[in-house]
Scaffold this active site. Sequence first.
Site, short mmCIF file in Angstrom:
data_model
loop_
_atom_site.label_atom_id
_atom_site.label_comp_id
_atom_site.label_asym_id
_atom_site.label_seq_id
_atom_site.Cartn_x
_atom_site.Cartn_y
_atom_site.Cartn_z
N ASN A 1 7.21 2.43 3.55
CA ASN A 1 8.35 3.35 3.43
C ASN A 1 7.93 4.66 2.78
O ASN A 1 8.49 5.71 3.08
CB ASN A 1 9.45 2.71 2.58
CG ASN A 1 10.21 1.67 3.36
OD1 ASN A 1 10.05 1.56 4.58
ND2 ASN A 1 11.02 0.89 2.68
N GLY B 1 12.18 13.74 2.24
CA GLY B 1 12.74 14.70 1.28
C GLY B 1 11.73 15.20 0.28
O GLY B 1 11.38 16.37 0.24
N ARG C 1 25.02 9.44 -1.96
CA ARG C 1 24.85 8.83 -0.62
C ARG C 1 25.87 7.76 -0.28
O ARG C 1 26.26 7.62 0.87
CB ARG C 1 23.47 8.19 -0.55
CG ARG C 1 22.44 9.21 -0.31
CD ARG C 1 21.11 8.58 -0.13
NE ARG C 1 20.19 9.70 -0.16
CZ ARG C 1 18.90 9.61 -0.37
NH1 ARG C 1 18.35 8.43 -0.55
NH2 ARG C 1 18.16 10.67 -0.38
N SER D 1 0.82 -1.22 0.00
CA SER D 1 0.00 0.00 0.00
C SER D 1 0.85 1.26 0.00
O SER D 1 0.46 2.29 0.54
CB SER D 1 -0.96 0.00 1.19
OG SER D 1 -0.21 -0.01 2.40
N SER E 1 12.76 7.88 -5.68
CA SER E 1 12.00 6.65 -5.41
C SER E 1 10.50 6.91 -5.35
O SER E 1 9.71 6.15 -5.92
CB SER E 1 12.47 5.96 -4.13
OG SER E 1 12.40 6.84 -3.05
C1 SIN Z 1 15.68 11.93 2.48
O1 SIN Z 1 14.79 12.72 2.77
O2 SIN Z 1 16.85 12.11 2.79
C2 SIN Z 1 15.35 10.68 1.75
C3 SIN Z 1 14.95 10.95 0.38
C4 SIN Z 1 15.19 9.77 -0.49
O3 SIN Z 1 15.55 8.70 -0.03
O4 SIN Z 1 15.06 9.90 -1.70
#
Ligand code: SIN
Length: 494
Positions: A41, A47, A273, A11, A370
């Site tokens: 998730n 973000g 990252r 969901s 994502s």
């Molecule tokens: C975040 O807010 O740092 C995560 C955003 C993401 O994983 O695209």
Amino acid sequence: MIKTDIVIIGSGIGALSVAGKLCKNGRKVTVITKGQRKLSNSSLAQGGISVALSKNDNYKLHYEDTIEAGCYINDKDAVMTLVSKAPEIIKEFIDGGMKFDTDSQGHLLFGKEGAHHLARIIHAGGDRTGLLVIEQLLKNLNENITLIENQMALDLRVKNGICSGVITRGDDKIINYYESNVTILATGGIGQLYPCTSNDITITGDGLAMAYRAGCELENLEFVQFHPTMLNIKGKTMGLISEAVRGDGGILVTKDHKPIMEGKHPMKDLAPRDVVSRVVYDYFLRGDDIYLDISNVKNFRNRFPSVTEICESNGIDLSKNLIPVRPGAHFHMGGVKATPYGETNIKNLFAVGEVACTGVHGANRLASNSLLEGIVFGNLLADKLLESSMKSEHFEDAISNIILGELPSKNEIQDKMMDFIGIVRHKNKIAEIIDWFKHYMPKDKQSMPFDKIDITKASNKEIEIYNMLTAGYLIAEAALKRDKSIGAHYITED
Ligand code: SIN
């Protein structure tokens, strides 16, 4: 047997984007989720959504940043489809009622995150983007949807390469057999395989393990993204500290206020990252604490209400401007091999969102791509299903006679994954963890290492552990095969 036209497992944003478009066009859809509808998730995402909508931007620049972060092993056509369709699909979402943050004139505000060369992340409620997106998608559902909560998918119903639904079990312990023309896997990733993660508690690699047992092709499993900044309270991660905080001026520092990303990468704190996570992890292994210095972030509480709440509920005094952080498992770039339209190698089985690997993320996902993937490819999958009709095959389910043996605890699996298949992988140790996994294979396995088991003789909790073992084993096997470091897969010789 419960008959339904389309069944969606999960969901999150992928699941609800497909469901919303299908039900609006009159298709009957059953959405089954392991927990409550908002537990995913997607809801936790802070973000935002990256999309080339600002006046200095265009989708070709978004494409460049996506493939650079992915170390150029992305599926280029899939990336082009994602970034070029994104502006229109996001505008439609806004026209349908979604409110992203704007300035006083109503213009969208754009945030910046790692590996983006310009600000292109739209957000909602400051850093509550995921939750607000999910709430809007839930509002878009109508009477054609049956939404079932607290029911765990146990296995896909597949025979002769055709999927005819899913087997589930809820709190009432009754096993349900769904027969559907179309089955959509949207179960999310594997974050709970690790002790430190940003992922919801329900995200235990179930979709990946079920797909494997069903004979799906899987891809890029070795690529697990660690997010550099989770709140670190006595070595435990207590929630995400969005990368957007660094986009707004946050800097990673030692306890003596020394910036740690100086000289490490030209983009410093906003490097990809995997790069930032390894630097933070290196300090962590040496026993040094790392902090996010937020003294330069303007209007912190308003811009980051979720982060503020997470910090304050864990006793962090934000007036000191230092948030203790460490990396944690965040996103799985690998998964069930699928096209941007969700097609897998199994007829009538589709995959969307994090469980799918369309190749858009390559070896490392670009920040805020994502939620975008879920909504864009969710819409494309819905369009595909609206154009065509599929018919399932009726068959009686044969119950496997394989019984589960002794199982490790969830914590044991998590610790092994972090030590052996974590941020840094050691070539010689990977074979060791593969042996450890094999020890837990059911003894009378048929053809696959983690084969179908007798679901009537195992509880949902045991099947969850079995899924974690299966997913961990598959990730370790994939990591062993890729002997050179690239992106999120960082391997050393020792
Ligand atoms: C975040 O807010 O740092 C995560 C955003 C993401 O994983 O695209």
